[in-house]
Design an enzyme around this catalytic site. Structure first.
Site, PDB file in Angstrom:
ATOM      1  N   LYS A  64      12.597 -10.513 -21.195  1.00 10.21           N
ATOM      2  CA  LYS A  64      11.619  -9.427 -21.209  1.00 10.21           C
ATOM      3  C   LYS A  64      10.639  -9.504 -22.374  1.00 10.21           C
ATOM      4  O   LYS A  64      10.964  -9.936 -23.461  1.00 10.21           O
ATOM      5  CB  LYS A  64      12.341  -8.063 -21.271  1.00 10.21           C
ATOM      6  CG  LYS A  64      13.093  -7.702 -20.020  1.00 10.21           C
ATOM      7  CD  LYS A  64      12.219  -7.577 -18.789  1.00 10.21           C
ATOM      8  CE  LYS A  64      11.485  -6.262 -18.742  1.00 10.21           C
ATOM      9  NZ  LYS A  64      12.386  -5.135 -18.564  1.00 10.21           N
ATOM     10  N   TYR A  74      -7.715  38.764 -37.477  1.00  5.62           N
ATOM     11  CA  TYR A  74      -6.634  37.848 -37.832  1.00  5.62           C
ATOM     12  C   TYR A  74      -5.278  38.444 -37.450  1.00  5.62           C
ATOM     13  O   TYR A  74      -5.001  39.617 -37.680  1.00  5.62           O
ATOM     14  CB  TYR A  74      -6.644  37.538 -39.345  1.00  5.62           C
ATOM     15  CG  TYR A  74      -5.495  36.621 -39.720  1.00  5.62           C
ATOM     16  CD1 TYR A  74      -5.606  35.241 -39.556  1.00  5.62           C
ATOM     17  CD2 TYR A  74      -4.278  37.134 -40.170  1.00  5.62           C
ATOM     18  CE1 TYR A  74      -4.548  34.394 -39.855  1.00  5.62           C
ATOM     19  CE2 TYR A  74      -3.208  36.294 -40.463  1.00  5.62           C
ATOM     20  CZ  TYR A  74      -3.353  34.925 -40.300  1.00  5.62           C
ATOM     21  OH  TYR A  74      -2.298  34.091 -40.580  1.00  5.62           O
ATOM     22  N   LYS A  91      -1.959  25.434 -36.669  1.00  4.16           N
ATOM     23  CA  LYS A  91      -2.109  24.205 -37.448  1.00  4.16           C
ATOM     24  C   LYS A  91      -1.222  23.052 -36.981  1.00  4.16           C
ATOM     25  O   LYS A  91      -1.667  21.902 -36.971  1.00  4.16           O
ATOM     26  CB  LYS A  91      -1.917  24.505 -38.929  1.00  4.16           C
ATOM     27  CG  LYS A  91      -3.207  25.085 -39.526  1.00  4.16           C
ATOM     28  CD  LYS A  91      -3.049  25.702 -40.874  1.00  4.16           C
ATOM     29  CE  LYS A  91      -2.424  27.078 -40.856  1.00  4.16           C
ATOM     30  NZ  LYS A  91      -3.143  28.072 -40.037  1.00  4.16           N
ATOM     31  N   GLU A 146       2.874   1.670 -23.816  1.00  4.41           N
ATOM     32  CA  GLU A 146       3.653   2.746 -23.190  1.00  4.41           C
ATOM     33  C   GLU A 146       3.726   3.966 -24.103  1.00  4.41           C
ATOM     34  O   GLU A 146       3.670   5.113 -23.638  1.00  4.41           O
ATOM     35  CB  GLU A 146       5.052   2.240 -22.838  1.00  4.41           C
ATOM     36  CG  GLU A 146       5.020   1.242 -21.683  1.00  4.41           C
ATOM     37  CD  GLU A 146       6.324   0.474 -21.499  1.00  4.41           C
ATOM     38  OE1 GLU A 146       6.485  -0.145 -20.462  1.00  4.41           O
ATOM     39  OE2 GLU A 146       7.177   0.491 -22.419  1.00  4.41           O
ATOM     40  N   THR A 197      -9.520  -0.632  -6.271  1.00  2.00           N
ATOM     41  CA  THR A 197      -9.628   0.790  -5.946  1.00  2.00           C
ATOM     42  C   THR A 197      -8.353   1.113  -5.188  1.00  2.00           C
ATOM     43  O   THR A 197      -7.840   0.258  -4.459  1.00  2.00           O
ATOM     44  CB  THR A 197     -10.847   1.107  -5.062  1.00  2.00           C
ATOM     45  OG1 THR A 197     -10.681   0.442  -3.805  1.00  2.00           O
ATOM     46  CG2 THR A 197     -12.168   0.678  -5.698  1.00  2.00           C
ATOM     47  N   HIS A 198      -7.842   2.314  -5.368  1.00  6.98           N
ATOM     48  CA  HIS A 198      -6.555   2.717  -4.756  1.00  6.98           C
ATOM     49  C   HIS A 198      -5.456   1.714  -5.088  1.00  6.98           C
ATOM     50  O   HIS A 198      -4.533   1.518  -4.299  1.00  6.98           O
ATOM     51  CB  HIS A 198      -6.678   2.851  -3.233  1.00  6.98           C
ATOM     52  CG  HIS A 198      -7.858   3.659  -2.798  1.00  6.98           C
ATOM     53  ND1 HIS A 198      -7.817   5.025  -2.663  1.00  6.98           N
ATOM     54  CD2 HIS A 198      -9.129   3.287  -2.511  1.00  6.98           C
ATOM     55  CE1 HIS A 198      -9.005   5.464  -2.284  1.00  6.98           C
ATOM     56  NE2 HIS A 198      -9.834   4.427  -2.198  1.00  6.98           N
ATOM     57  N   SER A 249       4.755  28.613 -43.788  1.00  7.35           N
ATOM     58  CA  SER A 249       4.054  27.533 -43.071  1.00  7.35           C
ATOM     59  C   SER A 249       3.852  26.321 -43.964  1.00  7.35           C
ATOM     60  O   SER A 249       3.139  25.389 -43.615  1.00  7.35           O
ATOM     61  CB  SER A 249       2.695  28.041 -42.572  1.00  7.35           C
ATOM     62  OG  SER A 249       1.932  28.529 -43.656  1.00  7.35           O
ATOM     63  N   SER A 306      13.797  -7.061 -25.016  1.00  5.01           N
ATOM     64  CA  SER A 306      14.863  -6.196 -24.525  1.00  5.01           C
ATOM     65  C   SER A 306      16.152  -6.594 -25.229  1.00  5.01           C
ATOM     66  O   SER A 306      16.385  -7.772 -25.507  1.00  5.01           O
ATOM     67  CB  SER A 306      15.010  -6.375 -23.017  1.00  5.01           C
ATOM     68  OG  SER A 306      16.304  -5.990 -22.616  1.00  5.01           O
TER      69      SER A 306
HETATM   70  N1  ARG Z   1      -0.579  30.959 -43.680  1.00  5.82           N
HETATM   71  C1  ARG Z   1      -1.541  31.803 -43.069  1.00  5.82           C
HETATM   72  C2  ARG Z   1      -2.128  31.115 -41.815  1.00  5.82           C
HETATM   73  O1  ARG Z   1      -2.029  29.973 -41.692  1.00  5.82           O
HETATM   74  C3  ARG Z   1      -2.642  32.083 -44.007  1.00  5.82           C
HETATM   75  C4  ARG Z   1      -3.343  33.358 -43.747  1.00  5.82           C
HETATM   76  C5  ARG Z   1      -2.415  34.487 -43.967  1.00  5.82           C
HETATM   77  N2  ARG Z   1      -3.073  35.741 -43.979  1.00  5.82           N
HETATM   78  C6  ARG Z   1      -2.371  36.851 -43.941  1.00  5.82           C
HETATM   79  N3  ARG Z   1      -3.014  37.931 -44.041  1.00  5.82           N
HETATM   80  N4  ARG Z   1      -1.065  36.834 -43.825  1.00  5.82           N
HETATM   81  O2  ARG Z   1      -2.674  31.760 -40.956  1.00  5.82           O
END
Ligand code: ARG
Length: 457
Positions: free
Chosen positions: A283, A317, A325, A290, A155-156, A24, A277
């Site tokens: 234009k 977890y 993320k 937009e 309105t509308h 990640s 444009s």
């Molecule tokens: N990169 C992981 C996440 O964003 C961190 C936590 C990982 N924990 C684990 N036990 N693999 O969730």
């Protein structure tokens, strides 16, 4: 490549493709500063508890501060790690090979990642709130520059009644102030430390959870270790607020696009925020508006991703949660950039009186004012509505405006109609006649403008 979980595995067990698939780092490098800051706090807590010797603590804090400074200067580019936590761990291991072996004591990535994200959210909510305020300021200034300007209110998407342009702008200010309140409130749910939760069950070590919370500036300690590592609703809530703001921005954009195109022409957007444009020389395209309107789609999708990601996920977890993320960071980035653009753009908007007044030429827009005039003379509203309705019908059949009707024409609709009607056929009179608080009455609008100006100082 450093891993945080080597012991149970033979060195080359992991297929390199799996590392690629599961890393990640490209996304969570965004957390680098927060991870360093929160690791410094963890080390200090371990020091305060005597789990780390003073020299070990000092060495680790030094190295971490050095890394933090490099991150802030953009001088550190980690690569080839499972995530940002592993990358930082390996950096520290290289710089402080002995003390770093104790650094992760009493800590799991499951809580570490949540803590980092909480710090990220806290910071970014502050930034969004600041940007909302800056945008509101520009709207208030534009309203203040145009206290008399009138446009048809819709309105509308049908011309309904004349309103002050400033009244429309202040309606956006009010709308955004609810967004700001909601961010404030969502911030409270982010403001909780999870450190000391361990992987899910807490820790057998004498950790000081209050210390960790206080040092990171959190107001509270999460009260259940299982919930602490599972909880992602604070993120979904923040993104819900972002989605609502993005939807609000999209509505403002839509208004400004409509009002700026030649068909309406009530406002002009500065050239710095328009594009041309490649083919059609005439234009002047409102691309910025937009794009802000278009990007609200991705913020709504990000909220959806975060909710679906959590749906039916077992406690506690699961690696699925790593996928939280990208939508979180993307939606914050999108809304921050959009707010910044909107503030800049609104600063360049000018009101165009001629087109606005032309759009008010058709006097049917005063039909409600005439009906309320009749009510003032004691006519029941329903009757007044019928009378004025018949008048408008007749005029439109004959291609006449209301002022083309003579007194005797008026009397044919109702005995209560008199020369007072002609005075009502005026946009300025129409707005001035409004009496209810919160209406488009110029006195009320300008006092609201003044109040907001003070509030946003
Ligand atoms: N990169 C992981 C996440 O964003 C961190 C936590 C990982 N924990 C684990 N036990 N693999 O969730």
């Amino acid at each position: 490549m450093g891993k945080l979980w080597g012991g149970r595995f033979d060195e080359n067990d992991l297929d390199p493709k799996v590392m690629d698939f599961s890393s990640s780092l490209q996304v969570d490098r965004e957390l680098a500063e927060y991870d360093c800051a929160s690791t410094i706090v963890h080390v200090e807590m371990l020091g305060a508890r005597g789990i780390l010797a003073k020299e070990e603590q000092d060495e680790l804090v030094d190295v971490l501060k050095g890394l933090l400074a490099r991150i802030q200067k953009g001088e550190w580019e980690p690569s080839g790690h499972e995530d940002i936590h592993s990358a930082i761990q390996e950096y520290i291991e290289k710089a402080a090979p002995v003390s770093s072996r104790k650094m992760h004591t009493g800590r799991s990535r499951n809580e570490q990642v949540v803590n980092d994200v909480r710090l990220y959210c806290r910071d970014n909510i502050d930034r969004v709130s600041g940007l909302i305020k800056a945008f509101q300021k520009q709207l208030v200034l534009l309203a203040e520059r145009n206290p008399e300007a009138i446009i048809p209110g819709y309105t509308h998407l049908n011309r309904a009644q004349p309103v002050l342009f400033a009244h429309l702008l202040m309606s956006y200010v009010e709308m955004l102030s609810r967004d700001a309140e909601r961010f404030d409130d969502a911030g409270k749910r982010c403001d909780v430390s999870v450190m000391g939760s361990g992987a899910l069950a807490g820790s057998a070590l004498e950790l000081d959870r209050e210390f960790s919370a206080r040092r990171s500036g959190f107001s509270a300690v999460h009260s259940n270790s299982m919930d602490a590592v599972s909880d992602r609703d604070f993120m979904a809530e923040a993104v819900w607020c972002l989605a609502m703001t993005a939807v609000h921005l999209s509505r403002i954009c839509e208004d400004l696009i409509l009002y700026s195109i030649p068909e309406f022409g009530f406002i002009e957007i500065g050239s710095a925020y328009c594009t041309g444009s490649s083919l059609m020389p005439q234009k002047r395209n409102p691309d910025v508006l937009e794009l802000v309107r278009g990007r609200s789609a991705s913020v709504i999708s990000d909220l959806n991703s975060l909710l679906v990601l959590q749906k039916a996920l077992p406690h506690t977890y699961n690696r699925d949660l790593q996928e939280d993320k990208a939508p979180l960071f993307r939606s914050f980035a999108t809304v921050k950039a959009s707010l910044e653009m909107m503030a800049g753009l609104v600063g360049t908007v000018t009101y165009r009186e001629t087109a606005s007044m032309e759009a008010l030429d058709n006097e049917f827009i005063y039909a409600t004012d005439i009906a309320e005039y009749l009510v003032g003379k004691g006519v029941a509203f329903k009757d007044a509505h019928d009378i004025v309705g018949a008048m408008v019908k007749k005029c439109s059949e004959k291609g006449m405006n209301i002022s083309d009707l003579s007194i005797s024409d008026l009397k044919a609709f109702s005995e209560e109609l008199d020369e007072g009607v002609y005075a009502l056929l005026n946009a300025r009179v129409s707005v001035r006649n409004k009496k209810t608080p919160g209406s488009t009455n110029p006195k009320m609008v300008s006092s609201r403008v003044a109040e907001w100006k003070k509030k946003l100082k």
